[in-house]
Design a protein around this motif. Structure first.
Motif: not given
Length: 491
Positions: A139-141, A146-153, A190-198
């Motif tokens: 919905x946000x995408x 878009x939601x952004x969060x770390x790969x770890x999260x 990396x695990x602590x890099x951030x990604x966006x859910x598109x």
């Protein structure tokens, strides 16, 4: 699917909910089996800009049949084949006569399954909670937020802490079921890099034509990874049947990528081509750098300066301009496989790394790669030593005939020596109380064999090259302790 009565209030079955609760991708055949999409339904892939309309129909076995008779399991492959172009997100390309997209039917099916009474298991409850999170992310995408969060999260949504093959496959599949993907690719950083859910991509051709009309006025620095993928996609497949087992989305990246190195996307100090020797010298000294990229803008790579190039320029001409010290530099994508860039790394000694928007976002050196492969090799070496120690204590303390009787009771494997034993055989033997007692060790068998089983799982991850997030590193102390214990008890 094993049950076609989705939404009847019955207790959910593992087969019926497998695409939601076991992480596989929804197929068109699932919609047909569940009664959400009827066989024979007419579909249309309508090109918004050109006005082209490509007809198709749904077959009884859940394929998409084009007007020329070609059939495809994947809506995306079918869309590319119909138009002769691509790539496309087929779930948002094909629509029913009333305008309903296949994507809407897919979400409807997922919602129906998620709303069924829970069997009470924590896995089922976690899947339902994750379904709600993914719906919100979509919905946000769609709202361009878009939601952004770390790969770890992100992995934590699946109760995982690292990216083994099975986990990555499940994450990729469930994201795809909700029309989502990550930028950058969650498996390539990396695990602590951030990604966006598109969300899903738009019509490739429409964007290409719109971009062509804008011409050179379009600022290349504004292009993002999903936009480039939509604007420069390769032509669609030309297969004439469903010979290939297609998937709607790419498989998760396997193996180490450039982006998995800690320094790859950590930022980079740079200098402009109009700079001075003094500025370069100061920046390199302050940061302890051996090289410095020369950038006239975040994507405009001019080259690099190194201590060697500076010295050579000044030695050749004491009054040489700074530009004389600039040498060629090579940039690679964060998503490139690490092994594929080693030739360039050997040639240049360092490589600059482009992120998902083509910005120069980091730098990797031979030292970074050596540290990466050194960390990867360490647990492999210890696993080998553990194998040798287990074979030694068993061969020196136990009878071969009894061991073979335990490990190969029907004689199918034709075991004739201790050297033929596998890690599973070691576990089988040491889990046997009679054989354990024969060793005479002053140890408790259960925690010992429990630890062997933990190490077996680590070994399997390593041997299948699934250890992207260095589970082997965490296991190094356990491996060393077990090896030392075997040396002490085995003499």
């Amino acid at each position: 699917m094993t049950d076609s009565t989705v939404g009847d209030g019955a207790e959910e079955s593992p087969g019926r909910a497998s695409y939601l609760f076991e992480g596989r991708r929804v197929r068109v055949s699932d919609l047909v089996d569940a009664g959400v999409l009827a066989a024979g339904t007419q579909l249309t892939f309508r090109r918004k800009r050109s006005g082209e309309a490509h007809p198709a129909r749904v077959t009884a076995d859940g394929r998409i049949e084009l007007s020329d008779g070609r059939r495809f399991k994947s809506p995306s492959t079918a869309a590319a084949a119909a138009s002769g172009r691509g790539p496309f997100d087929g779930w948002t390309a094909w629509a029913l006569d009333d305008g309903t997209l296949l994507d809407v039917l897919r979400q409807r099916l997922l919602d129906t399954v998620a709303e069924q009474p829970s069997s009470g298991g924590s896995s089922t409850d976690g899947s339902a909670s994750r379904h709600a999170r993914l719906k919100d992310a979509r919905k946000q995408a769609d709202a361009d937020a878009p939601i952004t969060l770390t790969v770890r999260d992100l992995l934590d949504w699946w109760g995982a802490s690292r990216r083994g093959y099975l986990v990555s496959g499940q994450v990729s599949a469930e994201l795809a079921n909700h029309g989502l993907s990550t930028v950058p690719d969650f498996a390539a950083v990396g695990l602590d890099d951030r990604v966006a859910l598109i969300g899903p991509s738009v019509d490739t051709e429409d964007e290409q034509e719109a971009t062509a009309e804008q011409g050179a006025a379009t600022e290349p620095e504004e292009a993002t990874e999903p936009e480039r993928a939509r604007m420069t996609g390769a032509p669609g497949p030309t297969t004439t049947s469903d010979e290939a087992e297609e998937e709607d989305e790419d498989e998760p990246i396997q193996g180490q990528t450039v982006g998995n190195l800690p320094s790859a996307l950590r930022g980079v100090e740079s200098i402009a081509s109009s700079a001075s020797f003094e500025e370069a010298f100061t920046k390199m000294r302050l940061n302890g750098y051996s090289q410095l990229p020369v950038l006239n803008g975040p994507r405009n790579l001019q080259g690099a300066v190194t201590w060697e190039s500076i010295a050579l320029a000044r030695h050749t001409d004491a009054k040489a301009p700074f530009s004389r010290a600039i040498v060629k530099a090579h940039a690679v994508s964060y998503s490139d496989h690490l092994i594929d860039v080693l030739t360039h790394l050997e040639q240049f000694g360092f490589l600059l790394v482009k992120d998902q928007t083509n910005r120069i976002a980091g730098i990797i050196t031979i030292a970074d790669v050596a540290a990466e492969y050194g960390a990867t090799a360490r647990p492999f070496l210890l696993i080998g030593d553990l194998d040798r120690q287990l074979r030694r204590v068993i061969s020196e303390g136990l009878d071969l005939a009894e061991v073979i009787a335990l490990c190969d009771p029907d004689g199918r494997r034709k075991l004739t020596s201790f050297d033929q034993l596998s890690y599973g055989d070691y576990q089988q033997v040491l889990s046997n109380q009679k054989q354990w007692d024969r060793l005479g060790w002053p140890l408790d068998r259960k925690p010992f064999t429990d630890r062997l089983n933990e190490l077996r799982e680590v070994r399997n991850e390593l041997m299948h090259f699934n250890d992207k997030d260095k589970a082997g590193d965490a296991a190094v102390p356990m491996l060393r302790n077990m090896i030392e214990l075997l040396r002490e008890c085995g003499g």
